[in-house]
Each structure stands twice: as structure tokens, then as C-alpha cells.
Design an enzyme around this catalytic site. Structure first.
Site, PDB file in Angstrom:
ATOM      1  N   LYS A 193       0.954   4.056  -3.012  1.00  0.00           N
ATOM      2  CA  LYS A 193       0.691   5.480  -2.768  1.00  0.00           C
ATOM      3  C   LYS A 193       1.939   6.329  -3.073  1.00  0.00           C
ATOM      4  O   LYS A 193       1.802   7.498  -3.464  1.00  0.00           O
ATOM      5  CB  LYS A 193       0.205   5.688  -1.345  1.00  0.00           C
ATOM      6  CG  LYS A 193      -1.177   5.086  -1.090  1.00  0.00           C
ATOM      7  CD  LYS A 193      -2.227   5.644  -2.033  1.00  0.00           C
ATOM      8  CE  LYS A 193      -3.644   5.316  -1.611  1.00  0.00           C
ATOM      9  NZ  LYS A 193      -4.647   5.816  -2.578  1.00  0.00           N
ATOM     10  N   TYR A 195       0.849  -1.204   0.000  1.00  0.00           N
ATOM     11  CA  TYR A 195       0.000   0.000   0.000  1.00  0.00           C
ATOM     12  C   TYR A 195       0.883   1.251   0.000  1.00  0.00           C
ATOM     13  O   TYR A 195       0.637   2.190  -0.768  1.00  0.00           O
ATOM     14  CB  TYR A 195      -0.929  -0.019   1.212  1.00  0.00           C
ATOM     15  CG  TYR A 195      -1.832   1.195   1.342  1.00  0.00           C
ATOM     16  CD1 TYR A 195      -2.928   1.373   0.503  1.00  0.00           C
ATOM     17  CD2 TYR A 195      -1.588   2.161   2.324  1.00  0.00           C
ATOM     18  CE1 TYR A 195      -3.762   2.487   0.627  1.00  0.00           C
ATOM     19  CE2 TYR A 195      -2.412   3.273   2.464  1.00  0.00           C
ATOM     20  CZ  TYR A 195      -3.497   3.431   1.603  1.00  0.00           C
ATOM     21  OH  TYR A 195      -4.310   4.539   1.742  1.00  0.00           O
TER      22      TYR A 195
END
Ligand code: NAD
Length: 249
Positions: A159, A155
Site C-alpha cells: 500500500k 501489505y
């Protein structure tokens, strides 16, 4: 009104408690015609209808190029322009590095990173024709501080990828009048963390935040309004932290 006659599309915008829907509400209140796209299960048509007849809901999986292109075509058909794109759709998974499977990697990277690329690619030609546009990419403090709250390293990577993509698009598209900026929210109370953090853990996190609280969706919506509107007309390639001071750098 900051967005009179503007058309704004928000991906992953149908979650009633999410950042996307809070942003849709705020942009609509500033005169924008809002398009909410999301997975069918999130009922974007019904959710957009709650904002009024001027707005539009469309089913579009951000990882599916055909659905993304069809959605933008529908918007241009109905409204004739697209001024603001908020690349908001994202999913997370709590994982240790060693446990990230290929399917986990694909799922998390595809929604945040591929989705941001696909929707931007679909929106850019219309913005180039107009000679103006604002693309807002929702990254995360997780990209900057190396996770540690909710999502796994994949994640954080997704991002961080969004930040790099947004900055490079900003450099490339500035001469077309298209601004591209990112928002890095800290921990915001939405469905993404529902059931994943104990009340104790939330209180502990809030205690370490200079502003003394976990964020609310409206905190991010306000930053989106700034970046969507002419208030930010000389901002491109920036990363706007909305984290209560959780990360000061
Ligand atoms: P949320 O779960 O309420 O919203 C995410 C939305 O994305 C949902 O409506 C979901 O249906 C949609 N979505 C998921 N997969 C999709 C796909 N393939 N195609 C289209 N839509 C899809 O969570 P949120 O907290 O509102 O998150 C919004 C964004 O903010 C995400 O990108 C998230 O990573 C980011 N973010 C959230 C926080 C936080 O603490 N809430 C912090 C930093 C960043």
C-alpha cells in the site's frame, strides 16, 4: 449529477459489502456508466447487472496483463471512453515479518501494486486521447502508520508502494489532463476483515478513533466521488485520509 456522461471502471468492485461496490453504486447514482471488474468467482457480470442495463461487468484479474488490457478494450468498444479508474482490488494477510513467504509477498504485492500499475497502463492511453481522466488508487492507513490492525508488513509495503506509484503518475500525467490521487482508508467494515477481528478488538479500535466508530464502505465511496468528479479538479497527487481520525498527521 456530478458524473453525467462519464465512464468509471472500478477494479475488485463485485464484493457486495466492499468499498468497490459502494463506490460503483454512488458513482452510478451520479450519472456515471459504471464498469465493475473482478475475479470470476466474485461474479462481476451479475453484480453489475444489479445496477441496471447501462452498466457493465467484466472478469479481469488485475495481476493478468492480458485480462486487464482486454477489459479496457471492451470498455472502449462499448462506451468509447474511460473517465475514471478506481484501482480498488486488494487482498491482505495477517503475518509477522519472519513468516512472510515468497508466495505471500507475490500475492499481496501483485494484487495491490502490480494491479494498480497494469490497470493504469491500460487506461492511460484512452485518457490521454481524451485529454482528461481521474485515476484513484486505494491505499491504506496501514501504509502510513505501519500496519498493526489487519495486514502484515508486506501489505503495508504494497500500500505504501501504491502511494509512491500514484504520486509519480500524478507528476508525469498532469500535463495530459489526467489527475491521479490516493485514498488511505482506516478500518472499514467489509469482508476483508470478516472473521479476522473479534468484536472486542473492534470495540477497542473504535474507542481509539476520534469519530468513535469503524468506517463503512460509503465513507470511502464519498471520497471516491469527490476525486472522480470535477469537485476535485485542482487536486492531483494527494492522499485523502478516510480514517475517522485514527491517524492525524
Ligand atoms: P473486499 O475483500 O470486499 O474487496 C476486495 C475485492 O478485490 C474483492 O471483490 C475481490 O474479489 C477483489 N480481488 C481480489 N483479488 C483480485 C484480483 N487478483 N483481481 C481482481 N480483483 C481481485 O475488501 P475491501 O475492504 O472492500 O477492500 C477494497 C480495497 O480497500 C482493497 O485494496 C483494500 O486493501 C483496501 N482497504 C480496505 C480497508 C478496510 O478496512 N476494509 C482499509 C484500507 C484499505
Amino acid at each position: 449529477m456530478l458524473l453525467t456522461d462519464r465512464v468509471a471502471l472500478i477494479t475488485g468492485g463485485a464484493g457486495l459489502n466492499g468499498l468497490g461496490f459502494a463506490t460503483a453504486r454512488l458513482l452510478a447514482s451520479q450519472g456515471a456508466r459504471v464498469v465493475i471488474t473482478d475475479l470470476e468467482a466474485a461474479a462481476p457480470l451479475q453484480v453489475a447487472a444489479t445496477l441496471g442495463d447501462a452498466h457493465l461487468g467484466l472478469v479481469a484479474d488485475v495481476t493478468n496483463k492480458f485480462e486487464v488490457e482486454s477489459a479496457v478494450a471492451r470498455v472502449l468498444d462499448k462506451f468509447g471512453r474511460l473517465d475514471v479508474l478506481v484501482n480498488n482490488a486488494g487482498i491482505t494477510q495477517p503475518r509477522k515479518t519472519i513468516d512472510i513467504s515468497g508466495a505471500d509477498y507475490d500475492a499481496v504485492l501483485d494484487v495491490s501494486l502490480r494491479g494498480t500499475l497494469l490497470f493504469s497502463q491500460a487506461a492511460i492511453p484512452a485518457m490521454q486521447r481524451q485529454g482528461s481522466g481521474s485515476i484513484i488508487c486505494i491505499s491504506s492507513v496501514s501504509a502510513q502508520r505501519g500496519g498493526g490492525i489487519l495486514g502484515g508488513p508486506h501489505y503495508s509495503a504494497a500500500k505504501a508502494g501504491v502511494l509512491g506509484l500514484a504520486r509519480a503518475m500524478a507528476r508525469e500525467l498532469g500535463t495530459d489532463g489526467i489527475r491521479v490521487n490516493s485514498i488511505t482508508p482506516g478500518l472499514i467494515g467489509t469482508d476483508i476483515s470478516k472473521g479476522k477481528l473479534t468484536e472486542e478488538r473492534k470495540a477497542q479500535i473504535a474507542g481509539e478513533i476520534p469519530l468513535g466508530r469503524i468506517g463503512v464502505a460509503e465513507d470511502v465511496a464519498g471520497a471516491c466521488l469527490f476525486l472522480a468528479s470535477d469537485l476535485s479538479s485542482y487536486c492531483t497527487g494527494i492522499t485523502l485520509d478516510v480514517n475517522g481520525g485514527m491517524l492525524i498527521h
